[in-house]
Design a protein around this motif. Structure first.
Motif, PDB file in Angstrom:
ATOM      1  N   SER A  22       2.769  -1.264  -1.208  1.00 29.21           N
ATOM      2  CA  SER A  22       1.543  -0.851  -0.728  1.00 29.21           C
ATOM      3  C   SER A  22       2.612  -1.030   0.943  1.00 29.21           C
ATOM      4  CB  SER A  22       0.996  -1.845  -0.900  1.00 29.21           C
ATOM      5  OG  SER A  22       0.969  -3.428  -0.819  1.00 29.21           O
ATOM      6  N   ILE A  27      -1.186   1.711   1.022  1.00 30.47           N
ATOM      7  CA  ILE A  27      -1.457   0.452   1.558  1.00 30.47           C
ATOM      8  C   ILE A  27      -2.300   0.778  -0.150  1.00 30.47           C
ATOM      9  CG2 ILE A  27      -3.788   1.728   2.174  1.00 30.47           C
ATOM     10  CD1 ILE A  27      -2.434  -1.946   2.611  1.00 30.47           C
ATOM     11  N   TRP A  29      -1.634   0.968  -2.918  1.00 32.15           N
ATOM     12  CA  TRP A  29      -1.099   0.883  -4.574  1.00 32.15           C
ATOM     13  C   TRP A  29      -1.917  -0.962  -4.714  1.00 32.15           C
ATOM     14  CZ3 TRP A  29       2.010   2.895  -8.138  1.00 32.15           C
ATOM     15  CH2 TRP A  29       2.567   4.133  -7.904  1.00 32.15           C
ATOM     16  N   LEU A  30      -2.383  -1.137  -3.777  1.00 35.89           N
ATOM     17  CA  LEU A  30      -3.260  -2.413  -3.437  1.00 35.89           C
ATOM     18  C   LEU A  30      -4.156  -2.281  -4.933  1.00 35.89           C
ATOM     19  CD1 LEU A  30      -3.231  -4.216   0.145  1.00 35.89           C
ATOM     20  CD2 LEU A  30      -1.578  -4.715  -2.141  1.00 35.89           C
TER      21      LEU A  30
END
Length: 67
Positions: A22, A27, A29-30
Protein backbone atom coordinates in the motif's frame (compact mmCIF):
# COMPACT_ATOMS: atom_id res chain seq x y z
CA UNK A 1 4.76 -26.04 13.56
CA UNK A 2 1.08 -26.59 14.31
CA UNK A 3 -1.91 -24.98 12.57
CA UNK A 4 -2.39 -22.28 15.22
CA UNK A 5 1.12 -20.93 14.83
CA UNK A 6 1.01 -21.22 11.03
CA UNK A 7 -2.24 -19.22 10.87
CA UNK A 8 -0.72 -16.42 12.97
CA UNK A 9 2.54 -16.48 11.00
CA UNK A 10 0.84 -16.38 7.60
CA UNK A 11 -1.70 -13.73 8.64
CA UNK A 12 1.10 -11.53 10.00
CA UNK A 13 3.14 -12.03 6.85
CA UNK A 14 0.20 -11.16 4.58
CA UNK A 15 -0.57 -8.06 6.64
CA UNK A 16 3.03 -6.82 6.49
CA UNK A 17 3.21 -7.48 2.74
CA UNK A 18 -0.08 -5.73 2.01
CA UNK A 19 0.81 -2.70 4.16
CA UNK A 20 4.16 -2.47 2.36
CA UNK A 21 2.45 -2.73 -1.02
CA UNK A 22 0.00 0.00 0.00
CA UNK A 23 2.94 2.32 0.60
CA UNK A 24 4.92 1.30 -2.47
CA UNK A 25 2.25 0.60 -5.07
CA UNK A 26 -1.37 1.49 -4.31
CA UNK A 27 -3.43 2.45 -1.28
CA UNK A 28 -6.03 -0.15 -2.34
CA UNK A 29 -3.82 -2.91 -0.92
CA UNK A 30 -5.17 -1.87 2.48
CA UNK A 31 -8.40 -3.62 1.46
CA UNK A 32 -6.50 -6.91 1.64
CA UNK A 33 -5.26 -5.94 5.11
CA UNK A 34 -8.85 -5.23 6.19
CA UNK A 35 -10.00 -8.58 4.76
CA UNK A 36 -7.39 -10.43 6.81
CA UNK A 37 -8.32 -8.49 9.95
CA UNK A 38 -12.03 -9.19 9.50
CA UNK A 39 -11.32 -12.87 8.89
CA UNK A 40 -9.26 -13.06 12.09
CA UNK A 41 -12.03 -11.31 14.03
CA UNK A 42 -14.74 -13.68 12.82
CA UNK A 43 -12.48 -16.68 13.51
CA UNK A 44 -12.08 -15.49 17.10
CA UNK A 45 -15.85 -15.61 17.61
CA UNK A 46 -16.87 -18.56 15.43
CA UNK A 47 -13.80 -20.79 15.48
CA UNK A 48 -14.01 -21.15 11.68
CA UNK A 49 -10.88 -20.26 9.76
CA UNK A 50 -10.57 -21.14 6.05
CA UNK A 51 -6.76 -21.20 6.25
CA UNK A 52 -6.89 -23.61 9.20
CA UNK A 53 -9.18 -25.91 7.19
CA UNK A 54 -6.74 -25.87 4.27
CA UNK A 55 -3.74 -26.55 6.52
CA UNK A 56 -5.59 -29.41 8.23
CA UNK A 57 -6.47 -30.91 4.83
CA UNK A 58 -2.81 -30.98 3.79
CA UNK A 59 -1.86 -32.76 6.98
CA UNK A 60 -0.44 -30.14 9.34
CA UNK A 61 -0.73 -31.02 13.06
CA UNK A 62 -3.73 -29.46 14.81
CA UNK A 63 -3.20 -27.02 17.68
CA UNK A 64 -5.59 -26.22 20.50
CA UNK A 65 -7.45 -23.32 18.82
CA UNK A 66 -8.67 -25.00 15.62
CA UNK A 67 -9.67 -28.52 16.67
Amino acid sequence: MNIDRLVFALAGTFILISVSLSQLHSIYWLGFTAFIGLNMLQAAFTGFCPLAKILKAIGRPVGSAFK
